[in-house]
Every structure is written in structure tokens, then in C-alpha cells.
Write an enzyme that holds these catalytic residues in place. Sequence first.
Site, PDB file in Angstrom:
ATOM      1  N   ARG A 150     -31.723 -44.068  38.798  1.00  0.00           N
ATOM      2  CA  ARG A 150     -32.682 -45.137  38.635  1.00  0.00           C
ATOM      3  C   ARG A 150     -32.037 -46.242  39.291  1.00  0.00           C
ATOM      4  O   ARG A 150     -32.826 -47.089  40.060  1.00  0.00           O
ATOM      5  CB  ARG A 150     -33.183 -45.257  37.122  1.00  0.00           C
ATOM      6  CG  ARG A 150     -34.389 -46.376  37.190  1.00  0.00           C
ATOM      7  CD  ARG A 150     -34.826 -46.638  35.657  1.00  0.00           C
ATOM      8  NE  ARG A 150     -33.819 -47.130  34.769  1.00  0.00           N
ATOM      9  CZ  ARG A 150     -34.000 -47.325  33.650  1.00  0.00           C
ATOM     10  NH1 ARG A 150     -35.072 -46.902  32.991  1.00  0.00           N
ATOM     11  NH2 ARG A 150     -33.097 -47.989  32.765  1.00  0.00           N
TER      12      ARG A 150
ATOM     13  N   ARG B 266     -30.503 -70.692  50.354  1.00  0.00           N
ATOM     14  CA  ARG B 266     -31.690 -70.361  49.585  1.00  0.00           C
ATOM     15  C   ARG B 266     -32.790 -70.537  50.884  1.00  0.00           C
ATOM     16  O   ARG B 266     -33.152 -71.284  51.344  1.00  0.00           O
ATOM     17  CB  ARG B 266     -31.827 -71.505  48.754  1.00  0.00           C
ATOM     18  CG  ARG B 266     -33.128 -71.171  47.863  1.00  0.00           C
ATOM     19  CD  ARG B 266     -33.135 -72.150  46.605  1.00  0.00           C
ATOM     20  NE  ARG B 266     -34.226 -71.509  45.855  1.00  0.00           N
ATOM     21  CZ  ARG B 266     -35.704 -71.831  46.035  1.00  0.00           C
ATOM     22  NH1 ARG B 266     -36.172 -72.502  47.537  1.00  0.00           N
ATOM     23  NH2 ARG B 266     -36.555 -71.270  45.452  1.00  0.00           N
TER      24      ARG B 266
ATOM     25  N   HIS C 222     -36.487 -67.748  50.738  1.00  0.00           N
ATOM     26  CA  HIS C 222     -37.155 -66.865  50.139  1.00  0.00           C
ATOM     27  C   HIS C 222     -37.058 -65.338  50.628  1.00  0.00           C
ATOM     28  O   HIS C 222     -36.854 -64.405  50.203  1.00  0.00           O
ATOM     29  CB  HIS C 222     -38.850 -66.867  50.060  1.00  0.00           C
ATOM     30  CG  HIS C 222     -39.131 -68.142  48.856  1.00  0.00           C
ATOM     31  ND1 HIS C 222     -38.545 -69.209  48.932  1.00  0.00           N
ATOM     32  CD2 HIS C 222     -40.039 -67.893  47.787  1.00  0.00           C
ATOM     33  CE1 HIS C 222     -38.958 -69.947  47.884  1.00  0.00           C
ATOM     34  NE2 HIS C 222     -39.965 -69.007  47.285  1.00  0.00           N
TER      35      HIS C 222
ATOM     36  N   LYS D  66     -36.883 -51.976  38.168  1.00  0.00           N
ATOM     37  CA  LYS D  66     -35.994 -52.482  37.069  1.00  0.00           C
ATOM     38  C   LYS D  66     -34.988 -53.560  37.560  1.00  0.00           C
ATOM     39  O   LYS D  66     -33.958 -53.626  37.970  1.00  0.00           O
ATOM     40  CB  LYS D  66     -34.914 -51.431  36.471  1.00  0.00           C
ATOM     41  CG  LYS D  66     -34.173 -51.895  34.895  1.00  0.00           C
ATOM     42  CD  LYS D  66     -33.905 -50.792  34.355  1.00  0.00           C
ATOM     43  CE  LYS D  66     -32.917 -51.301  33.299  1.00  0.00           C
ATOM     44  NZ  LYS D  66     -33.473 -51.796  32.083  1.00  0.00           N
TER      45      LYS D  66
ATOM     46  N   GLU E 169     -45.822 -51.225  27.403  1.00  0.00           N
ATOM     47  CA  GLU E 169     -44.352 -50.844  26.825  1.00  0.00           C
ATOM     48  C   GLU E 169     -43.872 -52.119  25.932  1.00  0.00           C
ATOM     49  O   GLU E 169     -44.730 -53.274  25.698  1.00  0.00           O
ATOM     50  CB  GLU E 169     -43.508 -50.611  28.045  1.00  0.00           C
ATOM     51  CG  GLU E 169     -43.272 -51.743  29.021  1.00  0.00           C
ATOM     52  CD  GLU E 169     -42.526 -51.413  30.045  1.00  0.00           C
ATOM     53  OE1 GLU E 169     -41.612 -50.372  29.945  1.00  0.00           O
ATOM     54  OE2 GLU E 169     -42.494 -51.980  31.257  1.00  0.00           O
TER      55      GLU E 169
ATOM     56  N   LEU F 171     -41.943 -49.369  33.003  1.00  0.00           N
ATOM     57  CA  LEU F 171     -40.384 -48.828  33.316  1.00  0.00           C
ATOM     58  C   LEU F 171     -40.472 -47.277  33.036  1.00  0.00           C
ATOM     59  O   LEU F 171     -40.842 -46.849  31.849  1.00  0.00           O
ATOM     60  CB  LEU F 171     -39.147 -49.468  32.784  1.00  0.00           C
ATOM     61  CG  LEU F 171     -38.124 -49.196  33.331  1.00  0.00           C
ATOM     62  CD1 LEU F 171     -37.971 -49.719  34.788  1.00  0.00           C
ATOM     63  CD2 LEU F 171     -36.784 -49.625  32.137  1.00  0.00           C
TER      64      LEU F 171
HETATM   65  N1  PMP Z   1     -39.316 -50.918  29.384  1.00  0.00           N
HETATM   66  C1  PMP Z   1     -38.406 -52.168  29.595  1.00  0.00           C
HETATM   67  C2  PMP Z   1     -39.311 -52.824  30.067  1.00  0.00           C
HETATM   68  C3  PMP Z   1     -37.075 -51.995  29.375  1.00  0.00           C
HETATM   69  O1  PMP Z   1     -36.331 -53.406  29.787  1.00  0.00           O
HETATM   70  C4  PMP Z   1     -36.308 -50.842  29.064  1.00  0.00           C
HETATM   71  C5  PMP Z   1     -34.791 -50.934  28.571  1.00  0.00           C
HETATM   72  N2  PMP Z   1     -34.224 -51.245  29.936  1.00  0.00           N
HETATM   73  C6  PMP Z   1     -37.017 -49.701  28.573  1.00  0.00           C
HETATM   74  C7  PMP Z   1     -38.320 -49.715  28.812  1.00  0.00           C
HETATM   75  C8  PMP Z   1     -36.241 -48.590  28.004  1.00  0.00           C
HETATM   76  O2  PMP Z   1     -35.629 -47.933  29.274  1.00  0.00           O
HETATM   77  P1  PMP Z   1     -34.086 -47.075  28.985  1.00  0.00           P
HETATM   78  O3  PMP Z   1     -34.597 -46.071  28.071  1.00  0.00           O
HETATM   79  O4  PMP Z   1     -33.847 -46.642  30.355  1.00  0.00           O
HETATM   80  O5  PMP Z   1     -33.252 -48.118  28.561  1.00  0.00           O
END
Ligand code: PMP
Length: 280
Positions: free
Chosen positions: A52, A100, A102, A147, A180, A205
Site C-alpha cells: 500500500r 515553496r 504548490h 494514505k 470509517e 482507506l
Molecule cells: N482508515 C483510516 C482513516 C486510517 O487512518 C487507518 C489506519 N491507518 C485505517 C482506516 C486502518 O488501516 P490499517 O488497518 O491498514 O491500519
Amino acid sequence: MANISYIDGVYCNIENAKISINDRGYHFGDSVYEVIFYNNGTFYDYDGHIKRLYNSLKLINIKFHITKQQLKIIIKNLFRLNKVNFGSIYIQVSRGVADRNHSYFKLNTKPILTMIVSKQKNNFSDDIQGVKAITVLDNRWSRPDIKTTQLLPNVLAKTYANEKNAYEGIFIDHEGYVTEGSSSNIWIINKNNEILTREIDGKILSGITRKTISQFTKNNNFKMLEKKFTKEEMLNSREVFLTSASSFVTPIIEIDNVKINNGIIGKTSIELRDLYFKNF
Ligand code: PMP
């Protein structure tokens, strides 16, 4: 305490690990990250997290010069140097240092890799605790599937939850569906005994722990569906739990002051948590 960090090719004491004021991660959140758990020689879901990380880099066009093999050597070195047997590693890669501006058009910066190890208390065998959560409107950008370190809405949601004496802030989208947690994926077990977690639809995520737990449910003949659910369904469910690399499987026993299962940790949450630990 874990004192040795890694910063752009150098292992050094955390106090001396300094980053340029012109680092694009600092200016723009132009960086990606991962957290991986480590227990006595075993990394939890290592390959998934590393895959990832490289995918996040690709999605924001960061040309990373370090291979997966080199990365693993650095990570192992850090645990050895810090003498940590139980804890996690935070890995961050920023686009690099530049005046700096963007845009990164025609910018040939060298990505900056930084890592910090944190030591944790090995309390797996302690009684498992249920946590409280608070719901908040999901006001994040439209790519929470990447991420990145651009986490201000998550930071505000978690802080708001903590201010209300809760552990996690759960994001609810504009249609009333759960997306989430601020740093976790959310699961419910409904009245039909179906285990539900939102599908990978670009609004969450793709959690690595989520993937592992999803596989367990399939292998152990649970009824599991990747399907979104509303806040009301969540509040009326038998069990709710969250998953993440640092919280594993953690039962949620109260949301917005509504008790789930009368505030008692459900047996499926415990079962899945145990299965998770036994896997490694
Ligand atoms: N969603 C978000 C927004 C997160 O920050 C995380 C943790 N990094 C997760 C879900 C869970 O992901 P993982 O199981 O890969 O840690």
C-alpha cells in the site's frame, strides 16, 4: 523509549532528526505514510502495508528511489538499534525539499524517507477493553483512499472524540452512511448476525487489518458482506468494532451515548480479535 529514528539515510537520535522547513510534507502534506505493528520478530501484515505504501507513492506521483528490500533492512535495523521487541514503526515518505510552490511540475526533488519506532506495552493477555465512539460529519477530501499525511479532518475528529471522553470519531457521509473511523475501519454485526463493513468504494482507506479480518470471516464461515450501512443501523446493531494496525480488533460499546449490546463486549468481536493475534 525508542530513541533512534531514521531520517534521509541516517540513523540518529530523535532529538537530532531534523527536517528542512522546505520539506513538502511540512508545507503541503505532500507525503504518504504507513504504520506496521511488530511483535518479537514478526511484522503484522508486512507485505500488505508495504504494497500500500508503494501504491500511495504511485498515486501521488512520488518517484521513490528505495527498493522494498532496502526498506526492509532499514526497518529491521531500527528495531534492533532501539532494542524494541513489541511496538510499531511509522514510515513516512515526502516528495522532498523545494522552494515553496504548490506545483511539483518539473520538480526533481529526492523523496525524503523518515521512520520512528514506538515501543508499546505487551498487554495482549489483559482483559480486552471496549471503547466509546462519537459520530462526526465526514468532511474530508474526495480521495481518503490514498494514505497521505494530510490528516486535518481526522485530527479534528479524533480530538473532538477525546474531548467527549471517547476513543474514536466515526465519520458519517452526507447521506447518513458510515464511512470509517478517524484512524480505523468500522464494522457492525447486525440483528441477522451478518458482519458488515463498507465496501472499498473510494470513500475509505483500504485498511490492511480490514483485509485480514475479512479473510478470517470468510475462512471461518461467518456471514460477511462488504456493504455500507447507516448510522442508525450501526446504533441498532448487536456488535460494533474497529480495526487498524495499531488497535487490531477493538470492540466499540457506546456510540453517541447509545450503548451497543447494553455496553457489553460481543463474543464475535472477541473471537475475531483472538483469531487476528493467533494469525501471527
Ligand atoms: N482508515 C483510516 C482513516 C486510517 O487512518 C487507518 C489506519 N491507518 C485505517 C482506516 C486502518 O488501516 P490499517 O488497518 O491498514 O491500519
